[in-house]
Design an enzyme around this catalytic site. Sequence first.
Site, PDB file in Angstrom:
ATOM      1  CG  HIS A 238      -3.790  -0.353  -6.568  1.00 22.50           C
ATOM      2  ND1 HIS A 238      -4.026   0.181  -5.327  1.00 22.50           N
ATOM      3  CD2 HIS A 238      -3.932  -1.693  -6.395  1.00 22.50           C
ATOM      4  CE1 HIS A 238      -4.294  -0.786  -4.462  1.00 22.50           C
ATOM      5  NE2 HIS A 238      -4.242  -1.941  -5.102  1.00 22.50           N
TER       6      HIS A 238
ATOM      7  NE  ARG B 102      -4.229  -1.543   0.291  1.00 26.55           N
ATOM      8  CZ  ARG B 102      -4.461  -2.515  -0.609  1.00 26.55           C
ATOM      9  NH1 ARG B 102      -3.639  -2.706  -1.623  1.00 26.55           N
ATOM     10  NH2 ARG B 102      -5.536  -3.276  -0.505  1.00 26.55           N
TER      11      ARG B 102
HETATM   12  P1  NDP Z   1      -1.651 -11.992   4.172  1.00 24.26           P
HETATM   13  O1  NDP Z   1      -2.447 -11.523   5.313  1.00 24.26           O
HETATM   14  O2  NDP Z   1      -1.895 -13.369   3.639  1.00 24.26           O
HETATM   15  O3  NDP Z   1      -0.089 -11.909   4.518  1.00 24.26           O
HETATM   16  C1  NDP Z   1       0.436 -10.813   5.175  1.00 24.26           C
HETATM   17  C2  NDP Z   1       1.897 -11.076   5.516  1.00 24.26           C
HETATM   18  O4  NDP Z   1       2.450  -9.882   6.084  1.00 24.26           O
HETATM   19  C3  NDP Z   1       2.060 -12.181   6.550  1.00 24.26           C
HETATM   20  O5  NDP Z   1       3.183 -12.973   6.243  1.00 24.26           O
HETATM   21  C4  NDP Z   1       2.305 -11.404   7.839  1.00 24.26           C
HETATM   22  O6  NDP Z   1       3.122 -12.071   8.796  1.00 24.26           O
HETATM   23  C5  NDP Z   1       3.070 -10.207   7.324  1.00 24.26           C
HETATM   24  N1  NDP Z   1       2.964  -9.115   8.262  1.00 24.26           N
HETATM   25  C6  NDP Z   1       1.869  -8.438   8.685  1.00 24.26           C
HETATM   26  N2  NDP Z   1       2.183  -7.514   9.607  1.00 24.26           N
HETATM   27  C7  NDP Z   1       3.517  -7.618   9.786  1.00 24.26           C
HETATM   28  C8  NDP Z   1       4.444  -6.959  10.627  1.00 24.26           C
HETATM   29  N3  NDP Z   1       4.051  -5.981  11.471  1.00 24.26           N
HETATM   30  N4  NDP Z   1       5.745  -7.305  10.562  1.00 24.26           N
HETATM   31  C9  NDP Z   1       6.147  -8.304   9.728  1.00 24.26           C
HETATM   32  N5  NDP Z   1       5.313  -8.984   8.902  1.00 24.26           N
HETATM   33  C10 NDP Z   1       4.024  -8.641   8.932  1.00 24.26           C
HETATM   34  O7  NDP Z   1      -1.822 -10.900   3.028  1.00 24.26           O
HETATM   35  P2  NDP Z   1      -1.731 -11.094   1.448  1.00 24.26           P
HETATM   36  O8  NDP Z   1      -0.457 -11.760   1.124  1.00 24.26           O
HETATM   37  O9  NDP Z   1      -2.979 -11.696   0.921  1.00 24.26           O
HETATM   38  O10 NDP Z   1      -1.731  -9.567   0.946  1.00 24.26           O
HETATM   39  C11 NDP Z   1      -0.764  -8.647   1.379  1.00 24.26           C
HETATM   40  C12 NDP Z   1      -1.133  -7.257   0.943  1.00 24.26           C
HETATM   41  O11 NDP Z   1      -0.927  -7.097  -0.450  1.00 24.26           O
HETATM   42  C13 NDP Z   1      -2.594  -6.839   1.107  1.00 24.26           C
HETATM   43  O12 NDP Z   1      -2.898  -6.525   2.441  1.00 24.26           O
HETATM   44  C14 NDP Z   1      -2.677  -5.642   0.204  1.00 24.26           C
HETATM   45  O13 NDP Z   1      -2.289  -4.482   0.912  1.00 24.26           O
HETATM   46  C15 NDP Z   1      -1.642  -5.929  -0.872  1.00 24.26           C
HETATM   47  N6  NDP Z   1      -2.263  -6.189  -2.164  1.00 24.26           N
HETATM   48  C16 NDP Z   1      -1.912  -5.384  -3.223  1.00 24.26           C
HETATM   49  C17 NDP Z   1      -2.440  -5.588  -4.466  1.00 24.26           C
HETATM   50  C18 NDP Z   1      -2.000  -4.753  -5.602  1.00 24.26           C
HETATM   51  O14 NDP Z   1      -2.561  -4.890  -6.701  1.00 24.26           O
HETATM   52  N7  NDP Z   1      -1.022  -3.907  -5.436  1.00 24.26           N
HETATM   53  C19 NDP Z   1      -3.416  -6.666  -4.720  1.00 24.26           C
HETATM   54  C20 NDP Z   1      -3.714  -7.447  -3.566  1.00 24.26           C
HETATM   55  C21 NDP Z   1      -3.158  -7.208  -2.337  1.00 24.26           C
HETATM   56  P3  NDP Z   1       2.732 -13.497   9.439  1.00 24.26           P
HETATM   57  O15 NDP Z   1       2.904 -14.503   8.323  1.00 24.26           O
HETATM   58  O16 NDP Z   1       3.722 -13.677  10.507  1.00 24.26           O
HETATM   59  O17 NDP Z   1       1.303 -13.373   9.893  1.00 24.26           O
HETATM   60  C1  OXD Z   2      -6.621  -5.624  -3.024  1.00 21.07           C
HETATM   61  C2  OXD Z   2      -6.004  -4.717  -3.989  1.00 21.07           C
HETATM   62  O1  OXD Z   2      -6.395  -5.463  -1.807  1.00 21.07           O
HETATM   63  O2  OXD Z   2      -6.432  -4.718  -5.159  1.00 21.07           O
HETATM   64  O3  OXD Z   2      -7.350  -6.537  -3.444  1.00 21.07           O
HETATM   65  O4  OXD Z   2      -5.061  -4.001  -3.664  1.00 21.07           O
END
Ligand code: NDP
Ligand code: OXD
Length: 308
Positions: free
Chosen positions: A271, A223
């Site tokens: 995005h 983000r």
């Molecule tokens: P998940 O919830 O599956 O994974 C999140 C990961 O981030 C986990 O490994 C988690 O750790 C880690 N994490 C969260 N907080 C922390 C922290 N404080 N310190 C270290 N690690 C942390 O999310 P997704 O993989 O599904 O998606 C990730 C993000 O991608 C979404 O939230 C969104 O913002 C972004 N996104 C962007 C898109 C785009 O088109 N640009 C499309 C879709 C998503 P742990 O494994 O230990 O829980």
């Molecule tokens: C999502 C994105 O969170 O598109 O799905 O970023």
Amino acid sequence: MSFVLKSTEERARLWEPMFARDLPTLPFYVWPEVENAQDVRYLAAWQPPENLEEVFPNLEVLFSVGAGVDQLNLSSVPENVRIVRMMEPGLAEGMIEYVLWAVLSCHRDMFRYARQQVEHMWKGAPNISACHFRVGVMGMGALGTPVLQKLSEFDYVCSGWSRKRHEIADIKSYAGAEELDAFLASTDILICLMPLTEETKGILNRQLFEKLPDGACLINCGRGGHLVQEDLLWALDTGKIRQAVLDVTDPEPLPEQHPFWNHPSIFLTPHIASSSRVNSGGEMILKNIIQYEKGMKMIGEIDRSSGY
Ligand code: NDP
Ligand code: OXD
């Protein structure tokens, strides 16, 4: 009991027949055409209506049509309402494609060649094998993990950083604040794929960039709020970072005069790294409602205490 969709026309057109097929007794409404707001148990939306508690007082589950939930004001969603984010296979597919493109472009210096073309300059440099690049992904979740696995197939030296440790073949897992410095020190191409939470807001900042090797690359697909923009400009000016690829910004789009638009070492995409596929997204919500009604776990339910 009923379901309300507050989203795009395309989702409404495709999801209504799917719901009629799999859950024929659950009335399906498209916001704002809702017959009896008291009956609404399920809502799928990017942003719920304001005053959610008053609008749908008996809501039980809020489904985000996106993978992230940072667009929701969690404190305005009543405590008893379960929140489920989108987890469908198309999201990982799209993200793998985008990150692979960005990593290959950084590794093979494609952004420099694009700049050279504008100058009519014909100047190549020797290729360096993928196995000499260390790629680090912040976030080892539903997206970060398959991205790392694909990069590892290309022979990059891969590691991930997350809160908990993850056991994934050929990927080094760093966990928690105490292992962040070691992770950064061994990362030439850094990818942010974390959710935006109180803890991760502004995490891509000068202090973090200083821990990277000189001339590292940054790819932000998380983000815009993860990045401190002036700190990136500092890192690019000093050569700490040689190239940034940003799919997300804050705000989106950036204002017309923003320095990122014309920066020679920033490649912006609007995005588009990935998005949930309409059909499989609908199937995922249907599956979750069926599981919820049987008292089973829903896929993608967030933990409100961690914000993701
Ligand atoms: P998940 O919830 O599956 O994974 C999140 C990961 O981030 C986990 O490994 C988690 O750790 C880690 N994490 C969260 N907080 C922390 C922290 N404080 N310190 C270290 N690690 C942390 O999310 P997704 O993989 O599904 O998606 C990730 C993000 O991608 C979404 O939230 C969104 O913002 C972004 N996104 C962007 C898109 C785009 O088109 N640009 C499309 C879709 C998503 P742990 O494994 O230990 O829980
Ligand atoms: C999502 C994105 O969170 O598109 O799905 O970023």
